[in-house]
Design a protein around this motif. Structure first.
Motif, PDB file in Angstrom:
ATOM      1  N   ASN A  53       0.815  -1.209   0.000  1.00 20.62           N
ATOM      2  CA  ASN A  53       0.000   0.000   0.000  1.00 20.62           C
ATOM      3  C   ASN A  53       0.855   1.269   0.000  1.00 20.62           C
ATOM      4  OD1 ASN A  53      -2.129  -1.752   0.214  1.00 20.62           O
ATOM      5  ND2 ASN A  53      -2.627  -1.281   2.343  1.00 20.62           N
ATOM      6  N   GLU A  54       2.052   1.171   0.580  1.00 21.92           N
ATOM      7  CA  GLU A  54       2.884   2.375   0.713  1.00 21.92           C
ATOM      8  C   GLU A  54       3.364   2.887  -0.636  1.00 21.92           C
ATOM      9  OE1 GLU A  54       3.682  -0.656   1.457  1.00 21.92           O
ATOM     10  OE2 GLU A  54       5.819  -1.086   1.284  1.00 21.92           O
ATOM     11  N   ILE A  55       3.432   1.993  -1.634  1.00 20.21           N
ATOM     12  CA  ILE A  55       3.818   2.443  -2.975  1.00 20.21           C
ATOM     13  C   ILE A  55       2.598   3.068  -3.663  1.00 20.21           C
ATOM     14  CG2 ILE A  55       4.859   1.747  -5.173  1.00 20.21           C
ATOM     15  CD1 ILE A  55       6.720   1.198  -2.849  1.00 20.21           C
ATOM     16  N   LEU A  56       1.447   2.437  -3.503  1.00 19.89           N
ATOM     17  CA  LEU A  56       0.229   2.921  -4.171  1.00 19.89           C
ATOM     18  C   LEU A  56      -0.325   4.192  -3.527  1.00 19.89           C
ATOM     19  CD1 LEU A  56      -1.567  -0.464  -4.940  1.00 19.89           C
ATOM     20  CD2 LEU A  56      -0.505   1.094  -6.576  1.00 19.89           C
ATOM     21  N   SER A  57       0.080   4.470  -2.285  1.00 23.22           N
ATOM     22  CA  SER A  57      -0.366   5.718  -1.648  1.00 23.22           C
ATOM     23  C   SER A  57       0.572   6.862  -1.996  1.00 23.22           C
ATOM     24  CB  SER A  57      -0.413   5.550  -0.131  1.00 23.22           C
ATOM     25  OG  SER A  57       0.901   5.515   0.412  1.00 23.22           O
ATOM     26  N   GLY A  58       1.706   6.541  -2.595  1.00 24.33           N
ATOM     27  CA  GLY A  58       2.675   7.580  -2.906  1.00 24.33           C
ATOM     28  C   GLY A  58       3.582   7.911  -1.734  1.00 24.33           C
ATOM     29  N   ARG A  59       3.414   7.231  -0.615  1.00 20.42           N
ATOM     30  CA  ARG A  59       4.279   7.505   0.543  1.00 20.42           C
ATOM     31  C   ARG A  59       5.728   7.127   0.254  1.00 20.42           C
ATOM     32  NH1 ARG A  59       7.073   4.979   4.303  1.00 20.42           N
ATOM     33  NH2 ARG A  59       7.486   6.186   6.163  1.00 20.42           N
ATOM     34  N   THR A  60       5.895   5.973  -0.395  1.00 19.41           N
ATOM     35  CA  THR A  60       7.237   5.442  -0.621  1.00 19.41           C
ATOM     36  C   THR A  60       7.543   5.419  -2.110  1.00 19.41           C
ATOM     37  OG1 THR A  60       7.023   4.056   1.348  1.00 19.41           O
ATOM     38  CG2 THR A  60       8.721   3.429  -0.237  1.00 19.41           C
ATOM     39  N   GLN A  61       8.724   5.914  -2.449  1.00 22.50           N
ATOM     40  CA  GLN A  61       9.201   5.867  -3.837  1.00 22.50           C
ATOM     41  C   GLN A  61       9.906   4.520  -4.041  1.00 22.50           C
ATOM     42  OE1 GLN A  61       9.431   8.029  -6.783  1.00 22.50           O
ATOM     43  NE2 GLN A  61      10.168   6.032  -7.444  1.00 22.50           N
TER      44      GLN A  61
ATOM     45  N   ALA B 213       0.030   9.016  -7.490  1.00 22.51           N
ATOM     46  CA  ALA B 213      -0.548   8.390  -6.289  1.00 22.51           C
ATOM     47  C   ALA B 213      -0.893   9.438  -5.236  1.00 22.51           C
ATOM     48  CB  ALA B 213       0.437   7.370  -5.716  1.00 22.51           C
TER      49      ALA B 213
ATOM     50  N   ARG C  27      -3.904   5.472   7.552  1.00 21.85           N
ATOM     51  CA  ARG C  27      -4.546   6.184   6.453  1.00 21.85           C
ATOM     52  C   ARG C  27      -6.055   5.967   6.503  1.00 21.85           C
ATOM     53  NH1 ARG C  27      -3.540   5.059   1.360  1.00 21.85           N
ATOM     54  NH2 ARG C  27      -3.140   7.161   0.649  1.00 21.85           N
TER      55      ARG C  27
END
Lengths: 254, 254
Positions: free
Chosen positions: A20-28, B36, B226
């Motif tokens: 989820n952290e990639i799809l939320s934009g939190r993590t590159q 995202a 979130r």
């Protein structure tokens, strides 16, 4: 790329980024580029990458779709001790087997975690789908695992890199994919016709044009040729450079 | 039947990254994280991302699969003037229409490129699938386009961002997805049980645990909550912080 004799098998791969952290934009994400470069070195063709959320049905269905489609599937993410780390159980589900305590993974955990600290959450990290073999992790020891052609690795880049480096020598591939880059100071619109003509003359190479903004303003274009035949690449790169020069540019082989 | 969506309609999206340069590891994608984050702001749920090569059948088939599955599909890459820029014609193929000169796009190109420089390659950038509407590009003017629920954008980050920013206000979404991050100095294995219990108490929130290496050595863990309800997030973040503190840690709300 088709410069491989028909009799030779081309090995293909897919990267499956779970989190989820990639799809939320939190993590590159940076794991894809690392794996991609490593696969090119050993001549495995990366055909696709996907990013999916921490949803078990999605993970299981996607793993099953991709493992049937490609020679290798590399997953990243979701193998830690917390509730959102569900990759192992979902891969077990995909294969229709139990997610069970792996004796060797258990021993590894026992060697790095004191018995009183080896709680239920941490023991989850020693569980793999039945039949899995472990992937060594020289960074933090907790292993990844391989289930048939599916390689399940951590999401933390340093750990993922260590796991992938451990796996890479075991993969069947082909001649490495090589590249040549011609740096070009003319706009794409000027060189497009000539570049397309070089591509037509070299159907066994993959030629791409990648413009980017310069920091000081204006565009810079990298013309990238990829293939498995060094001599062919050198010849085609020379033609690209000559074409750019003929149009008034100053090409440079990077 | 009503045109007004049900109050609880969730809008979903997929990002489709088109380009051999990403799958070769040459280029580090940054467009996914940008899109995202933008989608989270307007409450659109990004369900998936894919990276595929510059192969027309693959592009057309993937576009068709994804546009049927999600409310929005955002593609990046492959809309320049060179031979490897094939996205427009492949999207046309996906929709079963011709890729034709778009009068408005043609006018835009004519306004920024001198007539003698508007060659065949550059004119390709004014071609869109029949029926497409344009996406404004305030950076380099050459537009992207929208075909039903498929938004076709450039690959160069600055240009892609401008196009996405132009599109964003037109998208239907929901309440923004908000987040709280609790910084945690305890290992995941210690806080996993308590964190899972908070997740169980707050099924409407998505709670993730993201460890990373500190530069100086050792791990740092970010606990990210979130959801769309600020009060609920604050309460759950408070419980996470209290849980970490109760285990001897020093939590901090980032």
């Amino acid at each position: 790329m088709s410069d491989i004799p028909a009799a030779d098998k081309v090995y293909t791969a897919c990267v499956l980024i779970i989190g989820n952290e990639i799809l939320s934009g939190r993590t590159q994400d940076t794991n894809l580029a690392y794996i991609a470069q490593g696969l090119a070195q050993i001549g495995v063709v990366l055909k696709e990458a996907r990013v999916i959320p921490d949803v078990c049905d999605t993970i299981a269905a996607t793993v099953n779709e991709l493992r049937a489609k490609y020679d290798y599937v590399f997953t990243t993410g979701g193998i830690g001790p917390t509730h959102d780390d569900i990759t192992a159980e979902c891969v077990a589900k995909a294969f229709g087997v139990q997610n069970t305590l792996h004796p060797e993974a258990h021993r590894i955990l026992q060697s790095v975690i004191k018995p009183e600290d080896l709680n239920e959450a941490r023991l989850r990290m020693a569980h793999t789908p039945q039949g899995a073999t472990l992937i060594v992790n020289v960074v933090s020891r907790v292993p990844g695992f391989k289930m048939e052609n599916v390689y399940v690795m951590a999401g933390i880049p340093r750990v993922m890199q260590a796991m992938f480096d451990a796996v890479k020598p075991t993969l069947k591939g082909g001649p490495p994919v090589l590249s040549r880059t011609v740096s070009c100071d003319l706009p794409e619109g000027i060189i497009a016709k000539g570049l397309g003509e070089v591509q037509t003359r070299y159907p066994d190479l993959d030629i791409g044009s990648y413009p980017a903004f310069r920091r000081g303003g204006g565009f810079h274009v990298s013309l990238v040729l990829r293939g498995r035949d060094a001599a062919l690449l050198d010849r085609a790169a020379g033609e690209v450079a000559a074409m750019v020069k003929g149009l008034g540019g100053n090409p440079a082989l990077e």
